[in-house]
Design an enzyme around this catalytic site. Structure first.
Site, PDB file in Angstrom:
ATOM      1  N   LYS A  13       0.873  -1.361   0.105  1.00  0.00           N
ATOM      2  CA  LYS A  13       0.085  -0.032  -0.016  1.00  0.00           C
ATOM      3  C   LYS A  13       0.859   1.263  -0.078  1.00  0.00           C
ATOM      4  O   LYS A  13       0.685   1.969  -0.748  1.00  0.00           O
ATOM      5  CB  LYS A  13      -0.888   0.117   1.259  1.00  0.00           C
ATOM      6  CG  LYS A  13      -2.025  -1.219   1.184  1.00  0.00           C
ATOM      7  CD  LYS A  13      -2.788  -1.268   2.579  1.00  0.00           C
ATOM      8  CE  LYS A  13      -1.883  -1.272   3.975  1.00  0.00           C
ATOM      9  NZ  LYS A  13      -1.269  -2.349   4.317  1.00  0.00           N
ATOM     10  N   ARG A  88      -9.939   0.619   8.367  1.00  0.00           N
ATOM     11  CA  ARG A  88      -9.161  -0.587   8.885  1.00  0.00           C
ATOM     12  C   ARG A  88     -10.126  -1.494   9.467  1.00  0.00           C
ATOM     13  O   ARG A  88      -9.917  -2.744   9.879  1.00  0.00           O
ATOM     14  CB  ARG A  88      -8.135  -0.429   9.780  1.00  0.00           C
ATOM     15  CG  ARG A  88      -6.749  -0.938   8.909  1.00  0.00           C
ATOM     16  CD  ARG A  88      -5.730  -1.030   9.961  1.00  0.00           C
ATOM     17  NE  ARG A  88      -4.534  -1.465   9.613  1.00  0.00           N
ATOM     18  CZ  ARG A  88      -3.327  -0.949   9.319  1.00  0.00           C
ATOM     19  NH1 ARG A  88      -3.335   0.216   8.674  1.00  0.00           N
ATOM     20  NH2 ARG A  88      -2.268  -1.426   9.236  1.00  0.00           N
ATOM     21  N   ARG A 127      11.863  -5.567   4.584  1.00  0.00           N
ATOM     22  CA  ARG A 127      11.288  -4.196   4.394  1.00  0.00           C
ATOM     23  C   ARG A 127      12.373  -3.141   5.379  1.00  0.00           C
ATOM     24  O   ARG A 127      12.771  -3.497   6.603  1.00  0.00           O
ATOM     25  CB  ARG A 127       9.941  -3.853   4.979  1.00  0.00           C
ATOM     26  CG  ARG A 127       9.657  -2.402   5.069  1.00  0.00           C
ATOM     27  CD  ARG A 127       8.058  -2.094   5.097  1.00  0.00           C
ATOM     28  NE  ARG A 127       7.245  -2.738   6.322  1.00  0.00           N
ATOM     29  CZ  ARG A 127       6.097  -2.391   6.402  1.00  0.00           C
ATOM     30  NH1 ARG A 127       5.458  -1.867   5.553  1.00  0.00           N
ATOM     31  NH2 ARG A 127       5.475  -2.955   7.364  1.00  0.00           N
ATOM     32  N   ARG A 160      11.185  -1.427  10.966  1.00  0.00           N
ATOM     33  CA  ARG A 160      10.276  -1.255  11.933  1.00  0.00           C
ATOM     34  C   ARG A 160      10.235  -2.331  12.951  1.00  0.00           C
ATOM     35  O   ARG A 160      10.427  -3.364  12.758  1.00  0.00           O
ATOM     36  CB  ARG A 160       9.091  -1.231  11.240  1.00  0.00           C
ATOM     37  CG  ARG A 160       8.617   0.377  10.736  1.00  0.00           C
ATOM     38  CD  ARG A 160       7.272   0.204   9.685  1.00  0.00           C
ATOM     39  NE  ARG A 160       6.285  -0.462  10.075  1.00  0.00           N
ATOM     40  CZ  ARG A 160       5.077  -0.283   9.499  1.00  0.00           C
ATOM     41  NH1 ARG A 160       4.948   0.148   8.478  1.00  0.00           N
ATOM     42  NH2 ARG A 160       4.190  -0.992  10.303  1.00  0.00           N
ATOM     43  N   ARG A 171      -0.465  -9.287  12.945  1.00  0.00           N
ATOM     44  CA  ARG A 171      -0.871  -8.308  12.037  1.00  0.00           C
ATOM     45  C   ARG A 171      -2.105  -8.998  10.916  1.00  0.00           C
ATOM     46  O   ARG A 171      -3.040  -8.168  10.452  1.00  0.00           O
ATOM     47  CB  ARG A 171       0.040  -7.359  11.558  1.00  0.00           C
ATOM     48  CG  ARG A 171       0.467  -6.345  12.736  1.00  0.00           C
ATOM     49  CD  ARG A 171       1.935  -5.942  12.412  1.00  0.00           C
ATOM     50  NE  ARG A 171       1.866  -5.041  11.349  1.00  0.00           N
ATOM     51  CZ  ARG A 171       3.032  -4.474  10.503  1.00  0.00           C
ATOM     52  NH1 ARG A 171       4.317  -5.322  10.817  1.00  0.00           N
ATOM     53  NH2 ARG A 171       2.863  -3.839   9.459  1.00  0.00           N
TER      54      ARG A 171
END
Ligand code: ADP
Ligand code: ADP
Length: 220
Positions: A13, A88, A127, A160, A171
């Protein structure tokens, strides 16, 4: 263009939102980036949100809705926006409907990135982010020019806190339980397009641009 990007954590996203910002010159509104900024600045919201974020749970709906209500009042929202990571949950979508009604806006596109959980876990392990700007990299699929350095500032990239495999799995669970029902919520509006998010970054981007261009050509 008033676009919502829906997809699992790591679905791409943020990456796609940033490409659309460059192409269409409308702001990306990422509730994740906004919350991380609050956490960094130790605001009341940041202090309240941190525990949820670290454990991969959602921050309570009302906190998010209040934060977004303020965000929509900024002048850069006038010509459109890309909502990345919001809404969400169904209550957030209902709250968004109310906020948009108040300011006379209508959503134009819901883009859903579909992607298998196993691919996500691989993606999240690689990431890397430039926290101050929110720029996103991947060690294999979208590496920076210089090793572990941001392309623009040459500052060090970071991982992160919530990208550990266990938190990513939590998640994903939250996504399937609370966020994916939004696809049904919006389906009667006839503005939902689903894209195979496992394609390469530029392939996903081309598909989104085609969808948006088709929509706007039809309206002209
Ligand atoms: P990702 O894009 O990887 O899913 P985000 O940056 O969007 O991650 O979100 C990181 C965390 O911030 C979430 O796990 C959640 O705790 C919190 N968060 C972000 N957006 C929302 C939202 N709309 N509602 C509730 N919590 C949110
Ligand atoms: P989200 O905002 O949905 O959490 P990101 O845009 O941060 O997802 O992407 C998660 C990770 O996967 C990042 O490291 C990013 O560089 C990488 N990535 C994004 N899209 C793709 C893709 N289509 N193929 C491979 N890797 C991707």
């Amino acid at each position: 263009m008033k676009i919502i990007l829906i997809g699992p954590p790591g679905g791409g996203k943020g990456t796609q939102a940033k490409l659309l910002v460059e192409k269409f010159n409308i702001p990306q509104i990422s509730t994740g980036d906004m919350l991380r900024e609050h956490v960094k600045n130790e605001t009341n919201l940041g202090i309240a949100a941190k525990g949820y974020m670290d454990s991969g749970q959602l921050v309570p709906d009302q906190l998010i809705l209040d934060m977004m209500e303020t965000r929509f009042q900024k002048s850069d929202c006038k010509n459109g926006y890309i909502l990345d990571g919001f809404p969400r949950t169904i209550p957030q979508a209902e709250g968004l409907d109310k906020s948009l009604k108040k300011i006379g806006h209508q959503l134009t596109n819901i883009i859903v990135l579909e992607i298998d959980d196993n691919i996500i876990v691989d993606r999240m392990g690689g990431r890397r982010v430039h926290a101050p700007s929110g720029r996103i990299y991947h060690i294999k699929y979208n590496p920076p020019i210089n090793h572990n350095k941001d392309d623009v500032t040459n500052e060090e990239l970071s991982i992160r806190d919530d990208d550990k495999e266990k938190t990513v799995r939590d998640r994903l669970k939250v996504y399937h339980e609370l966020t994916s029902p939004l696809i049904n919520y919006y389906s009667n509006k006839n503005i939902v397009s689903t894209i195979d998010g496992s394609l390469k970054i530029d392939e996903v981007n081309n598909k989104i641009i085609n969808i948006l261009n088709n929509k706007w050509l039809k309206l002209e």
